[in-house]
Design a protein around this motif. Structure first.
Motif, PDB file in Angstrom:
ATOM      1  N   ASN A  76       0.831  -1.212   0.000  1.00  0.00           N
ATOM      2  CA  ASN A  76       0.000   0.000   0.000  1.00  0.00           C
ATOM      3  C   ASN A  76       0.861   1.255   0.000  1.00  0.00           C
ATOM      4  N   ILE A  77       1.895   1.244   0.835  1.00  0.00           N
ATOM      5  CA  ILE A  77       2.763   2.413   0.955  1.00  0.00           C
ATOM      6  C   ILE A  77       3.507   2.656  -0.348  1.00  0.00           C
ATOM      7  N   ALA A  78       4.047   1.594  -0.933  1.00  0.00           N
ATOM      8  CA  ALA A  78       4.780   1.741  -2.192  1.00  0.00           C
ATOM      9  C   ALA A  78       3.868   2.250  -3.302  1.00  0.00           C
ATOM     10  N   ASP A  79       2.651   1.709  -3.382  1.00  0.00           N
ATOM     11  CA  ASP A  79       1.727   2.127  -4.432  1.00  0.00           C
ATOM     12  C   ASP A  79       1.237   3.556  -4.217  1.00  0.00           C
ATOM     13  N   ALA A  80       0.954   3.904  -2.957  1.00  0.00           N
ATOM     14  CA  ALA A  80       0.487   5.271  -2.676  1.00  0.00           C
ATOM     15  C   ALA A  80       1.560   6.294  -3.012  1.00  0.00           C
ATOM     16  N   ASP A  81       2.812   5.952  -2.750  1.00  0.00           N
ATOM     17  CA  ASP A  81       3.908   6.856  -3.098  1.00  0.00           C
ATOM     18  C   ASP A  81       3.990   7.044  -4.611  1.00  0.00           C
ATOM     19  N   ALA A  82       3.907   5.941  -5.353  1.00  0.00           N
ATOM     20  CA  ALA A  82       3.973   6.023  -6.816  1.00  0.00           C
ATOM     21  C   ALA A  82       2.843   6.873  -7.365  1.00  0.00           C
ATOM     22  N   GLU A 116      -8.300   0.254  -2.287  1.00  0.00           N
ATOM     23  CA  GLU A 116      -7.494   0.016  -1.091  1.00  0.00           C
ATOM     24  C   GLU A 116      -7.129   1.320  -0.380  1.00  0.00           C
ATOM     25  N   VAL A 117      -6.632   2.295  -1.153  1.00  0.00           N
ATOM     26  CA  VAL A 117      -6.099   3.529  -0.573  1.00  0.00           C
ATOM     27  C   VAL A 117      -6.518   4.712  -1.443  1.00  0.00           C
ATOM     28  N   VAL A 118      -6.904   5.795  -0.794  1.00  0.00           N
ATOM     29  CA  VAL A 118      -7.100   7.076  -1.480  1.00  0.00           C
ATOM     30  C   VAL A 118      -6.149   8.073  -0.837  1.00  0.00           C
ATOM     31  N   ILE A 119      -5.362   8.748  -1.655  1.00  0.00           N
ATOM     32  CA  ILE A 119      -4.414   9.741  -1.140  1.00  0.00           C
ATOM     33  C   ILE A 119      -4.665  11.054  -1.863  1.00  0.00           C
ATOM     34  N   ALA A 120      -4.837  12.114  -1.068  1.00  0.00           N
ATOM     35  CA  ALA A 120      -5.230  13.417  -1.620  1.00  0.00           C
ATOM     36  C   ALA A 120      -4.649  14.519  -0.752  1.00  0.00           C
TER      37      ALA A 120
END
Length: 533
Positions: free
Chosen positions: A262-268, A338-342
């Motif tokens: 999750n962390i790796a994908d959210a960073d990308a 899985e994750v939303v980052i904004a």
């Protein structure tokens, strides 16, 4: 190499008599000093720390009373003295040490609570060279290392949490255990190592040494992960001193704990979406974007990104570059994410997300600057690689049109959009894009032709899902590195691309250009390769 002395075994329980406290950040100081005083521990301190303890009405001795020397040289010299370090380093049950301590009137120091000058925050504040130099602590690290080395007899604390552990042990048992002192010593050495890493990294930058002889990376544990990339691997997440907006410094408002992937994908996802000035959405699956689009607003951008590859988007990570609204949240929660980052979200959006309890919502309060210099690290067996962050940003002025047909303005926009996305796709990468929307993405293949074919399959399937021809019809094709042969370009043309953007630089460039001219497409060279491994 000094031989290991034949010291008696360290005692398991040490009942402290004296504590040395020296702090830059005095949060919690009075409470701790009061607790130690109530436990019968004598307090010794320096400068402002001593003044704060005295102001609270607690008894405290000045270090100068022990050393016989006042603070001098603007406070640079105050604890660098045999009485201090002898009190920290003396092995109490070693006869020679005990004799020396007695002969020179050196009293034992059983607890050391020391933090360090705020070098990292001074640098982060943008302070000048001399201010940063003055905030390099000398006496603090020396005392911490002395106390940690002599953990057989001394409890060393470098933060309030460690001090709380000591007080809890004293309250319960009246003593510190050897196991606790070892744990505290390990934590202390890690702190001084991180501090030295910060100083050495900053100093190397001051003298513009991009590849110093020795390089250290330091981080603070943010989270122990349930596992690593796979369940049989351990994992942990560390934050560095870099305050770059993104997953490491985001606030998680809800959802399960983040996992390694999750962390790796959210960073990308976050790094790619920050490339765009218009409202944009990026959907990432397994570190690669599967849909990227800009729109009039976030809802439009999300719908267009999802339409690129709705199958891959299921269970993916969504990143946007504007604060989320309720309508955005309702669209995003229509499928499993899985994750939303904004950078932010309003109350109505957060209420919608709250109904999806397993969805992780991360707010970054800003976007990473795609043009901010920095370093990227990667481990290899026996070492690690370091490189500068990829700051390539291609503009129309950077393009060299190498074909007979000139691209239209719309094709130039599509080419630049596709090449921006390709910069964030695992090599070998091919991206088809049109009107600010990816049409198909081919990632991570061993040859460029297969990447072009996979991207074409994705574009055809996305079109079929919408009752349309392939989304690659009339698209721009971006290749993050040169075409070594014409076959990859021909696959792009077969998929429907009418323009191609690539770095150029192959010994077969002439062959590839001739193939483009034969098919009547426009092709631009960027002169910049954007590999991503």
């Amino acid at each position: 190499m000094p031989a290991a002395p034949d010291f008696p075994p360290a005692p398991d329980a040490v009942r402290p008599v004296r504590a040395l406290i020296s702090l830059s950040d005095k949060s919690g100081l009075v409470e701790v000093a009061q607790a130690l005083n109530d436990l019968g521990v004598e307090l010794v301190s320096t400068g402002g720390t001593r003044a704060s303890i005295e102001k609270a009405g607690l008894p405290v001795r000045d270090v100068a009373d022990l050393t016989g020397f006042p603070e001098m040289m603007d406070g640079r010299v105050k604890t660098l003295h045999p009485v201090v370090h002898g009190g920290l380093l003396g092995v109490r049950n070693a006869p020679a040490h005990a004799e020396a301590m007695d002969q020179h009137s050196i009293g034992p120091i059983d607890i050391a609570w020391i933090d360090l000058y705020p070098f990292e925050s001074t640098v982060e504040s943008g302070a000048g060279f001399e201010a940063c130099i003055e905030n390099i602590d000398i006496g603090g690290p020396a005392m911490i290392r002395s106390a940690a080395k002599n953990h057989g007899h001394v409890a060393v604390c470098v933060d309030r949490d460690a001090m709380d552990q000591v007080i809890a042990a004293l309250t319960a048992d009246g003593a510190t255990s050897l196991n606790l002192r070892k744990q505290l010593a390990a934590r202390a050495f890690a702190r001084t190592a991180a501090y030295d890493a910060a100083v050495s990294g900053w100093f190397a930058a001051q003298v513009e040494d991009a590849a110093p002889l020795r390089k250290s990376i330091a981080g603070t544990l943010a989270q122990t992960l349930r596992y690593g990339e796979n369940p049989h691997q351990t994992g942990a997440f560390y934050r560095t001193a870099d305050r770059r907006p993104g997953v490491a410094n985001a606030r998680q408002l809800q959802g399960k704990e983040l996992g390694y992937n999750n962390i790796a994908d959210a960073d990308a996802a976050c790094e790619l979406v920050a490339e765009f000035a218009e409202p944009a959405c990026v959907i990432v699956k397994h570190a690669n974007p599967c849909g990227v689009a800009v729109g009039a607003d976030l809802s439009s951008a999300y719908q267009r990104a999802l339409a690129c590859d709705a199958v891959s988007a299921f269970g993916g990570v969504v990143a946007v570059n504007r604060p989320l609204t309720e309508s955005d949240a309702r669209l995003i929660t229509d499928i499993f994410t899985e994750v939303v980052i904004a950078p932010g979200a309003d109350d109505a959006a957060m209420a919608v997300f709250a109904a999806k309890k397993n969805l992780r919502l991360l707010l970054t309060d800003g976007l990473p600057d795609p043009m901010q210099a920095g370093s990227v690290f990667r481990s290899v067996a026996g070492g690690f690689l370091v490189q500068s962050r990829d700051l390539a940003r291609i503009t129309p002025a950077d393009l060299t049109i190498v074909t007979k047909r000139q691209p239209s303005d719309a094709e130039v926009r599509d080419m630049l959009f596709a090449f921006t996305v390709a910069k964030h796709v695992k090599s070998n990468a091919i991206v088809y894009a049109k009107d600010g929307q990816t049409a198909g993405i081919g990632a991570g293949q061993m040859n460029r032709r297969d990447s072009a074919r996979i991207a074409a399959i994705r574009a055809r399937e996305a079109g079929e899902a919408q009752g349309l021809p392939s989304l690659a019809e009339g698209s721009a094709c971006a290749s993050e590195a040169f075409f070594p042969f014409a076959d990859g370009l021909l696959e792009a043309v077969a998929a429907g691309a009418t323009s191609v953007i690539q770095p150029g630089g192959s010994i077969r460039d002439a062959e590839v250009i001739a193939a483009a001219d034969d098919k009547g497409i426009a092709m631009a060279f960027t002169g910049a390769r954007v590999f991503r491994h």
